[in-house]
Design an enzyme around this catalytic site. Structure first.
Site, PDB file in Angstrom:
ATOM      1  N   LYS A   7      -6.671  -4.868  -3.079  1.00  0.00           N
ATOM      2  CA  LYS A   7      -7.306  -5.515  -1.924  1.00  0.00           C
ATOM      3  C   LYS A   7      -8.334  -4.581  -1.287  1.00  0.00           C
ATOM      4  O   LYS A   7      -8.070  -3.394  -1.113  1.00  0.00           O
ATOM      5  CB  LYS A   7      -6.232  -5.927  -0.909  1.00  0.00           C
ATOM      6  CG  LYS A   7      -5.415  -4.784  -0.329  1.00  0.00           C
ATOM      7  CD  LYS A   7      -4.281  -5.350   0.523  1.00  0.00           C
ATOM      8  CE  LYS A   7      -3.515  -4.306   1.293  1.00  0.00           C
ATOM      9  NZ  LYS A   7      -4.244  -3.533   2.261  1.00  0.00           N
ATOM     10  N   LYS A  40      -7.644  -4.743   4.895  1.00  0.00           N
ATOM     11  CA  LYS A  40      -6.314  -4.406   5.411  1.00  0.00           C
ATOM     12  C   LYS A  40      -5.318  -5.515   5.061  1.00  0.00           C
ATOM     13  O   LYS A  40      -4.167  -5.252   4.718  1.00  0.00           O
ATOM     14  CB  LYS A  40      -6.364  -4.191   6.935  1.00  0.00           C
ATOM     15  CG  LYS A  40      -7.372  -3.131   7.392  1.00  0.00           C
ATOM     16  CD  LYS A  40      -7.171  -1.800   6.702  1.00  0.00           C
ATOM     17  CE  LYS A  40      -8.153  -0.747   7.229  1.00  0.00           C
ATOM     18  NZ  LYS A  40      -8.208   0.429   6.335  1.00  0.00           N
ATOM     19  N   ASP A  64       0.786  -1.247   0.000  1.00  0.00           N
ATOM     20  CA  ASP A  64       0.000   0.000   0.000  1.00  0.00           C
ATOM     21  C   ASP A  64       0.817   1.296   0.000  1.00  0.00           C
ATOM     22  O   ASP A  64       0.462   2.256   0.704  1.00  0.00           O
ATOM     23  CB  ASP A  64      -0.968   0.008   1.191  1.00  0.00           C
ATOM     24  CG  ASP A  64      -1.960  -1.136   1.159  1.00  0.00           C
ATOM     25  OD1 ASP A  64      -1.921  -1.933   0.212  1.00  0.00           O
ATOM     26  OD2 ASP A  64      -2.790  -1.246   2.095  1.00  0.00           O
ATOM     27  N   CYS A  68      -2.046  -2.379   7.825  1.00  0.00           N
ATOM     28  CA  CYS A  68      -2.036  -3.318   6.692  1.00  0.00           C
ATOM     29  C   CYS A  68      -0.821  -4.244   6.702  1.00  0.00           C
ATOM     30  O   CYS A  68      -0.923  -5.397   6.265  1.00  0.00           O
ATOM     31  CB  CYS A  68      -2.155  -2.552   5.386  1.00  0.00           C
ATOM     32  SG  CYS A  68      -3.797  -1.807   5.222  1.00  0.00           S
ATOM     33  N   VAL A  84       3.206   0.346   4.237  1.00  0.00           N
ATOM     34  CA  VAL A  84       2.485   1.108   5.262  1.00  0.00           C
ATOM     35  C   VAL A  84       1.061   0.584   5.419  1.00  0.00           C
ATOM     36  O   VAL A  84       0.499   0.048   4.473  1.00  0.00           O
ATOM     37  CB  VAL A  84       2.457   2.602   4.879  1.00  0.00           C
ATOM     38  CG1 VAL A  84       3.865   3.164   4.804  1.00  0.00           C
ATOM     39  CG2 VAL A  84       1.712   2.872   3.568  1.00  0.00           C
ATOM     40  N   THR A  85       0.516   0.773   6.619  1.00  0.00           N
ATOM     41  CA  THR A  85       1.182   1.211   7.830  1.00  0.00           C
ATOM     42  C   THR A  85       1.540  -0.016   8.666  1.00  0.00           C
ATOM     43  O   THR A  85       0.870  -1.045   8.578  1.00  0.00           O
ATOM     44  CB  THR A  85       0.290   2.164   8.677  1.00  0.00           C
ATOM     45  OG1 THR A  85      -0.896   1.474   9.088  1.00  0.00           O
ATOM     46  CG2 THR A  85      -0.081   3.400   7.903  1.00  0.00           C
TER      47      THR A  85
HETATM   48  N1  TIU Z   1      -2.588   0.432   4.256  1.00  0.00           N
HETATM   49  C1  TIU Z   1      -3.073   0.704   5.471  1.00  0.00           C
HETATM   50  O1  TIU Z   1      -2.427   0.495   6.487  1.00  0.00           O
HETATM   51  N2  TIU Z   1      -4.342   1.281   5.512  1.00  0.00           N
HETATM   52  C2  TIU Z   1      -4.755   2.111   6.510  1.00  0.00           C
HETATM   53  O2  TIU Z   1      -5.890   2.562   6.521  1.00  0.00           O
HETATM   54  N3  TIU Z   1      -3.838   2.422   7.477  1.00  0.00           N
HETATM   55  C3  TIU Z   1      -3.970   3.294   8.509  1.00  0.00           C
HETATM   56  O3  TIU Z   1      -3.062   3.346   9.341  1.00  0.00           O
HETATM   57  N4  TIU Z   1      -5.044   4.066   8.575  1.00  0.00           N
END
Ligand code: TIU
Length: 224
Positions: free
Chosen positions: A130, A133, A25, A163, A158-159
């Site tokens: 996807k 998460k 992500d 995810c 991230v994060t």
């Molecule tokens: N990719 C991911 O971690 N999606 C999120 O929404 N992360 C947050 O920390 N909000």
């Protein structure tokens, strides 16, 4: 042939032919100053510090000719795969699917949903779209990994606590060994990043291993 990578809680037996780099992500809406994450008041610099280490790692990984897989969190333009609970969570004025700073928020095909230019997928590198998460939920990731004989994942992105952690836990339950790279993952909240990594490597590596990208890059250079 497995090569040992210095990691915590102990060395990771890296088997390059059966290992994929999974980049989670690294999307414009999460990382860019004008994106959705920033709009919510998050400190995107905590995520942006991961760009350069990921870029170096990706270059070394590609040079070694190993499998790279990218993921993006997002939804169909008709939002049919967006759980109503996810749509309303947070009670925000602007939520997933609404017009945002870089197109409709977390909708496939919109500019903000795409991967940052610094880490843009190369031709032939699978991109997993996807809705959740975790990268395994409601995607074809399991099939792609099986077809390539992948047994191990080096995970970045991230994060850390959302995810990345969810994906590592999903992978662990499916029998994959996961090595998470501390400098290539980030959270809007530094304490969550730190604890997210600790949770993975605790109890003898309950979900996997943690190392820095330099350890992997040095090992890839030895392979070459
Ligand atoms: N990719 C991911 O971690 N999606 C999120 O929404 N992360 C947050 O920390 N909000």
């Amino acid at each position: 042939m497995a090569q040992e990578i210095a990691a915590q809680p102990y060395a990771f037996a890296f088997d390059p032919a059966h290992c994929a780099l999974l980049i989670i992500d690294m999307q414009r809406d999460f990382l860019e100053p004008g994106g959705f994450g920033a709009m919510l008041g998050n400190d995107v610099s905590q995520l942006r510090r991961t760009i350069e280490p990921n870029r170096r790692l990706l270059a070394a990984w590609r040079a070694a000719g190993l499998t790279v897989i990218h993921t993006r969190e997002g939804h169909r333009p008709d939002l049919a795969d967006l759980p109503p609970a996810k749509k309303i969570r947070g009670k925000g004025e602007t939520t997933i699917g609404d017009p945002g700073p870089m197109g409709r928020i977390l909708v496939r095909g919109e500019a903000g949903h795409d991967i940052i230019p610094e880490l843009y997928p190369a031709a032939g590198e699978p991109v997993i779209d996807k809705p959740g998460k975790g990268a395994f939920f409601a995607t074809d990731l399991s099939a792609i990994l099986a077809h390539r004989g992948i047994k191990q994942l080096v995970v970045t992105g991230v994060t850390t606590e959302v995810c990345v952690n969810t994906t590592v836990r999903e992978a662990n339950d499916r029998g994959f060994d996961c090595l998470v790279l501390s400098d290539c993952c980030g959270s809007y909240f530094p304490e969550f990043h730190e604890m997210g990594l600790k949770m993975i490597k605790a109890q003898g590596g309950i979900f996997g291993w943690v190392a820095s990208s330099e350890e992997v890059i040095q090992t890839l250079k030895k392979e070459a």
